[in-house]
Design a protein around this motif. Structure first.
Motif, PDB file in Angstrom:
ATOM      1  N   SER A 258       0.844  -1.192   0.000  1.00 40.59           N
ATOM      2  CA  SER A 258       0.000   0.000   0.000  1.00 40.59           C
ATOM      3  C   SER A 258       0.876   1.237   0.000  1.00 40.59           C
ATOM      4  N   GLY A 259       0.247   2.365  -0.172  1.00 43.54           N
ATOM      5  CA  GLY A 259       0.971   3.621  -0.137  1.00 43.54           C
ATOM      6  C   GLY A 259       1.362   3.992   1.280  1.00 43.54           C
ATOM      7  N   PRO A 260       2.531   4.608   1.470  1.00 41.88           N
ATOM      8  CA  PRO A 260       2.966   5.005   2.805  1.00 41.88           C
ATOM      9  C   PRO A 260       2.248   6.262   3.272  1.00 41.88           C
ATOM     10  N   ARG A 261       2.447   6.603   4.526  1.00 40.84           N
ATOM     11  CA  ARG A 261       1.829   7.813   5.071  1.00 40.84           C
ATOM     12  C   ARG A 261       2.507   9.074   4.560  1.00 40.84           C
ATOM     13  N   GLY A 262       3.736   8.938   4.113  1.00 40.07           N
ATOM     14  CA  GLY A 262       4.464  10.091   3.619  1.00 40.07           C
ATOM     15  C   GLY A 262       5.228  10.809   4.705  1.00 40.07           C
ATOM     16  N   HIS A 263       5.833  11.943   4.339  1.00 42.07           N
ATOM     17  CA  HIS A 263       6.700  12.686   5.260  1.00 42.07           C
ATOM     18  C   HIS A 263       6.176  14.094   5.536  1.00 42.07           C
ATOM     19  N   SER A 264       4.912  14.329   5.293  1.00 39.28           N
ATOM     20  CA  SER A 264       4.385  15.689   5.417  1.00 39.28           C
ATOM     21  C   SER A 264       4.088  16.093   6.857  1.00 39.28           C
ATOM     22  N   GLY A 265       3.989  15.109   7.745  1.00 43.73           N
ATOM     23  CA  GLY A 265       3.680  15.430   9.139  1.00 43.73           C
ATOM     24  C   GLY A 265       2.244  15.890   9.341  1.00 43.73           C
ATOM     25  N   GLU A 266       1.341  15.500   8.423  1.00 44.08           N
ATOM     26  CA  GLU A 266      -0.042  15.949   8.528  1.00 44.08           C
ATOM     27  C   GLU A 266      -0.774  15.315   9.706  1.00 44.08           C
ATOM     28  N   ASP A 267      -0.342  14.129  10.139  1.00 50.15           N
ATOM     29  CA  ASP A 267      -0.996  13.452  11.258  1.00 50.15           C
ATOM     30  C   ASP A 267      -0.195  13.712  12.527  1.00 50.15           C
ATOM     31  N   PRO A 268      -0.684  14.544  13.433  1.00 50.06           N
ATOM     32  CA  PRO A 268       0.087  14.870  14.636  1.00 50.06           C
ATOM     33  C   PRO A 268       0.228  13.707  15.601  1.00 50.06           C
ATOM     34  N   GLU A 269      -0.580  12.639  15.406  1.00 51.38           N
ATOM     35  CA  GLU A 269      -0.518  11.493  16.313  1.00 51.38           C
ATOM     36  C   GLU A 269       0.573  10.507  15.934  1.00 51.38           C
ATOM     37  N   LEU A 270       1.203  10.715  14.790  1.00 51.96           N
ATOM     38  CA  LEU A 270       2.337   9.858  14.437  1.00 51.96           C
ATOM     39  C   LEU A 270       3.480  10.090  15.424  1.00 51.96           C
ATOM     40  N   LEU A 271       4.445   9.169  15.401  1.00 52.86           N
ATOM     41  CA  LEU A 271       5.483   9.159  16.430  1.00 52.86           C
ATOM     42  C   LEU A 271       6.847   9.536  15.864  1.00 52.86           C
ATOM     43  N   THR A 272       7.600  10.270  16.658  1.00 55.53           N
ATOM     44  CA  THR A 272       8.956  10.692  16.316  1.00 55.53           C
ATOM     45  C   THR A 272       9.824  10.530  17.554  1.00 55.53           C
ATOM     46  N   GLY A 273      11.075  10.132  17.365  1.00 52.47           N
ATOM     47  CA  GLY A 273      11.937   9.988  18.532  1.00 52.47           C
ATOM     48  C   GLY A 273      13.243   9.316  18.187  1.00 52.47           C
ATOM     49  N   LYS A 274      13.864   8.763  19.210  1.00 51.11           N
ATOM     50  CA  LYS A 274      15.127   8.071  19.001  1.00 51.11           C
ATOM     51  C   LYS A 274      15.237   6.899  19.970  1.00 51.11           C
ATOM     52  N   LEU A 275      15.945   5.869  19.528  1.00 52.52           N
ATOM     53  CA  LEU A 275      16.188   4.683  20.336  1.00 52.52           C
ATOM     54  C   LEU A 275      17.683   4.587  20.627  1.00 52.52           C
ATOM     55  N   SER A 276      18.007   4.401  21.883  1.00 53.81           N
ATOM     56  CA  SER A 276      19.395   4.148  22.273  1.00 53.81           C
ATOM     57  C   SER A 276      19.588   2.641  22.324  1.00 53.81           C
ATOM     58  N   VAL A 277      20.579   2.151  21.575  1.00 50.46           N
ATOM     59  CA  VAL A 277      20.743   0.713  21.396  1.00 50.46           C
ATOM     60  C   VAL A 277      22.117   0.271  21.886  1.00 50.46           C
ATOM     61  N   ARG A 278      22.127  -0.825  22.654  1.00 48.02           N
ATOM     62  CA  ARG A 278      23.371  -1.448  23.097  1.00 48.02           C
ATOM     63  C   ARG A 278      23.602  -2.711  22.274  1.00 48.02           C
ATOM     64  N   ILE A 279      24.835  -2.897  21.819  1.00 47.70           N
ATOM     65  CA  ILE A 279      25.191  -4.056  21.002  1.00 47.70           C
ATOM     66  C   ILE A 279      26.421  -4.710  21.615  1.00 47.70           C
ATOM     67  N   LYS A 280      26.377  -6.024  21.746  1.00 45.31           N
ATOM     68  CA  LYS A 280      27.541  -6.765  22.241  1.00 45.31           C
ATOM     69  C   LYS A 280      27.886  -7.872  21.257  1.00 45.31           C
ATOM     70  N   ALA A 281      29.145  -7.908  20.839  1.00 44.69           N
ATOM     71  CA  ALA A 281      29.605  -8.953  19.916  1.00 44.69           C
ATOM     72  C   ALA A 281      29.791 -10.250  20.698  1.00 44.69           C
ATOM     73  N   VAL A 282      28.932 -11.216  20.434  1.00 52.87           N
ATOM     74  CA  VAL A 282      29.029 -12.511  21.100  1.00 52.87           C
ATOM     75  C   VAL A 282      30.092 -13.378  20.433  1.00 52.87           C
ATOM     76  N   SER A 283      30.342 -13.127  19.163  1.00 53.10           N
ATOM     77  CA  SER A 283      31.458 -13.752  18.444  1.00 53.10           C
ATOM     78  C   SER A 283      32.207 -12.628  17.724  1.00 53.10           C
ATOM     79  N   PRO A 284      33.439 -12.851  17.265  1.00 51.13           N
ATOM     80  CA  PRO A 284      34.170 -11.793  16.573  1.00 51.13           C
ATOM     81  C   PRO A 284      33.358 -11.193  15.435  1.00 51.13           C
ATOM     82  N   LEU A 285      33.514  -9.899  15.255  1.00 53.31           N
ATOM     83  CA  LEU A 285      32.686  -9.136  14.317  1.00 53.31           C
ATOM     84  C   LEU A 285      33.538  -8.680  13.145  1.00 53.31           C
ATOM     85  N   LEU A 286      33.133  -9.055  11.937  1.00 51.82           N
ATOM     86  CA  LEU A 286      33.906  -8.777  10.729  1.00 51.82           C
ATOM     87  C   LEU A 286      33.205  -7.715   9.889  1.00 51.82           C
TER      88      LEU A 286
END
Length: 675
Positions: free
Chosen positions: A47-75
């Protein structure tokens, strides 16, 4: 001989009528490094996306802080390029200030891939036009003729080809004793004259001549039997020009890209070199072994050059119906492409018709357009941005010498196709091949999305003694235990989309299974890149999009709402998709398969792998017998339903929690293991 397999693991069993082990031999089991999560029965709704116009004020904006740990060597490869030659120096990625990092693009690729599986989205990185080619059987082909390129391909047009006269593939060959007189200075395509012939009708004296009547063809010696002398084909030039149609040339261009010479590592190592040395180790049954430098052959390439010899099949009026770079080369008989075997899952091509992953992460137009249509915009910018994941402590890269890794080959029908039980017919292509009789009226579907097991390393990640310097590469990896932090920002998405992002980043929570891992970076079949990812909800932020414009409420409590958001994501998907989530949990779980058994199909028992003898280890690494004896080929003409090499598939993933057996039997050459 009776052949049978047991579902679901389809382990091989070969017995003769007396119950004794037949001419094929088994020795222990192994687990293939990858498996497949099936495609949902219902393709994704686009289907068509909502777009980037910001017309719906109930949509969500923010940021996620993510922790990553290499359980095996990372290439992570391809960074820190030297300015003078634009070649990566192999170190771990470093920012200008010296901070080690995982590029945001690598993190995004890993997250998006898992999101596509969880949502049953399109196959984003997918060549819909792909049709595999296969090596032809080594048989005398008297109708196949040598030819010589007289003008190279240009502007999409095929090359011009001058035909040679038909020849005898058994007699019109030059023995290595004659070739060695030129001390490795011969080049495939050289012209020569034949000064005399022996009593069997083969040349026994030649001279090189720029305008000679005969053409020399040198080929790679890798597949030749060492106890038989190297012989080079020669054919006499004619005055006839061949007619090469566009469709035959297009098939050649597709097939040539699947050759060993076109592998990325080979192309990076040899660059623009068009020829390669031909060496041959001659080891007769009686006598001393010799290492001969025959000359130089042409590397496989779509860029044929004047004077290069090729092989062709010719029909009436000198029309070329096949062109190849060897007498026994490759064929592609399937008329069904990869896209037709995964109908409904083709990459999204319109910005108004996007699957769930493309609506969230964005979509590029995968189709090549005519010049008059290039202004048409069918791409869509995603709503998620991935920052680099920065190491949280000092890191010293570990140097590793990697074994050779070939490109994935979907033409291996034992693994990539959803196979049916069909009896092989003598003389027909092996059942594993696309386009064989196993396809029937309805071609077999692709098995699904490929995933590598999250299995512990067992030595497969290290180059072995028999791997030549040309086959291996050296790289630096992040050591096991390295910790990173990254920030992922999102703009104008709804609750279900945010829930999907959280579920993908924290699959253990969404799939209700502990210690699930996500692969990041390269070397997945070798056990590299297994990572634990966790969203730090306390340090993440969530706003309503309208707050940017002074509309609607502001900050929301992500920590309190996370579970509800994930549930909203689950509820947005149909049952055909979520019913497969237990299978996703299995491929992300390091306990699903025994890591010590993970290996590409071996050719000997595990005892040889651990014997310390380089010859034993080389034999163990040679899986040719497995692929040969599981291909569904029949050559004996025995009774219907009985095959020399039954088609054997990878075990299927099942939703039954008690059924986790993914092991297959090792197939070794007869006589190498007692019953």
């Amino acid at each position: 001989m009776v052949v049978y397999g047991t579902a679901p693991d389809l382990a091989l069993r070969f017995f003769d009528g007396s119950g004794a082990l037949g001419r094929h031999c088994l020795s222990g089991q192994f687990v293939n490094p990858y498996t497949f999560v099936p495609l949902p029965a219902v393709p994704p709704e686009r289907s068509g996306p909502r777009g980037h116009s910001g017309e719906d004020p109930e949509l969500l904006t923010g940021k996620l802080s993510v922790r990553i740990k290499a359980v095996s060597p990372l290439l992570i490869r391809g960074f820190n390029k030297r300015k003078r030659d634009d070649v990566a120096d192999g170190r771990i990625p470093m920012r200008p200030d010296g901070t080690p990092f995982i590029p945001g693009s690598s993190l995004k690729g890993a997250v998006r891939s898992l999101h596509e599986t969880l949502t049953g989205s399109c196959l984003r990185v997918f060549d819909t036009d792909f049709v595999p080619s296969y090596r032809e059987s080594v048989l005398p082909r008297r109708q196949r003729r040598m030819a010589v390129v007289t003008a190279p391909p240009k502007d999409g047009r095929p090359p011009e080809i001058r035909l040679c006269h038909s020849g005898d593939s058994r007699k019109h060959r030059v023995h290595q004793d004659i070739l060695r007189q030129y001390k490795g200075e011969l080049v495939s395509g050289q012209r020569l004259n034949v000064l005399s012939w022996d009593k069997k009708g083969s040349p026994d004296k030649i001279e090189l001549s720029e305008y000679g009547d005969w053409v020399l063809f040198l080929s790679d010696s890798g597949a030749r039997e060492k106890d038989k002398a190297y012989r080079a084909h020669i054919r006499k030039l004619s005055q006839d020009m061949g007619v090469l149609d566009d469709d035959v040339w297009s098939t050649f261009l597709r097939v040539v890209e699947e050759t060993d010479d076109r592998r990325t590592a080979q192309r990076e190592r040899y660059g623009d070199e068009t020829t390669a040395d031909v060496f041959f180790e001659y080891a007769p049954a009686k006598g001393k072994a010799e290492y001969l430098h025959i000359g130089r052959r042409y590397r496989a390439s779509p860029h044929l050059v004047p004077g290069q010899p090729v092989w062709v099949d010719v029909t009436g009026l000198n029309r070329i119906s096949w062109i190849g770079l060897a007498m026994n080369w490759r064929h592609a008989k399937s008329r069904t492409s990869a896209g037709q075997r995964a109908t409904g899952y083709e990459p999204c091509a319109k910005s108004t018709e996007l699957c769930p992953s493309c609506r969230l992460f964005g979509s590029i137009d995968p189709n090549e357009r005519a010049p008059e249509e290039r202004a048409v915009q069918s791409a869509y910018r995603g709503h998620v941005r991935f920052g680099d994941a920065l190491a949280q402590h000092a890191v010293t890269g570990e140097e590793v010498t990697l074994p050779p890794m070939g490109a994935p080959h979907p033409g291996a029908g034992q693994a990539y196709l959803d196979n049916r039980q069909v009896a092989a017919t003598a003389g027909d292509p092996p059942l594993r091949e696309w386009g064989s009789s196993a396809d029937g009226r309805t071609p077999r579907r692709l098995r699904g999305r490929k995933h590598y097991w999250q299995a512990e390393r067992n030595g497969r990640e290290k180059a072995r003694e028999h791997h030549s310097a040309e086959m291996v590469t050296t790289a630096h990896v992040f050591p096991e235990g390295t910790e990173f932090r990254a920030t992922i920002t999102f703009v104008d998405i709804d609750e279900a989309q945010l829930g999907g992002l959280l579920a993908t980043l924290s699959p253990s929570t969404a799939l209700d299974a502990p210690d699930l891992r996500v692969h990041i970076g390269g070397g997945k079949p070798l056990g590299f890149g297994q990572c634990g990812i966790e969203v730090d909800l306390e340090h993440s932020e969530l706003d309503r999009s309208g707050s940017r414009y002074g509309v609607g409420g502001g900050v929301r409590d992500l920590e309190a709402e996370a579970d509800a958001l994930v549930e909203s994501f689950r509820s947005s998907l149909n049952a055909e998709v979520t019913d497969l989530w237990p299978l996703v949990a299995k491929v992300l779980n390091p306990e699903t398969v025994p890591g010590d058994l993970v290996w590409y199909p071996p050719g000997a028992e595990w005892a040889k792998r651990h014997s310390g003898n380089p010859d034993d280890v080389k034999e163990f690494d040679d899986g040719f017998e497995f692929w040969k004896r599981t291909s569904g080929a029949s050559t004996s003409g025995e009774a219907k339903g009985v095959s020399d090499s039954p088609l054997v598939s990878l075990p299927h993933l099942t939703k039954d929690a008690s059924e986790t057996n993914q092991a297959m039997d090792i197939v070794v050459k007869s006589g190498e293991q007692d019953a």
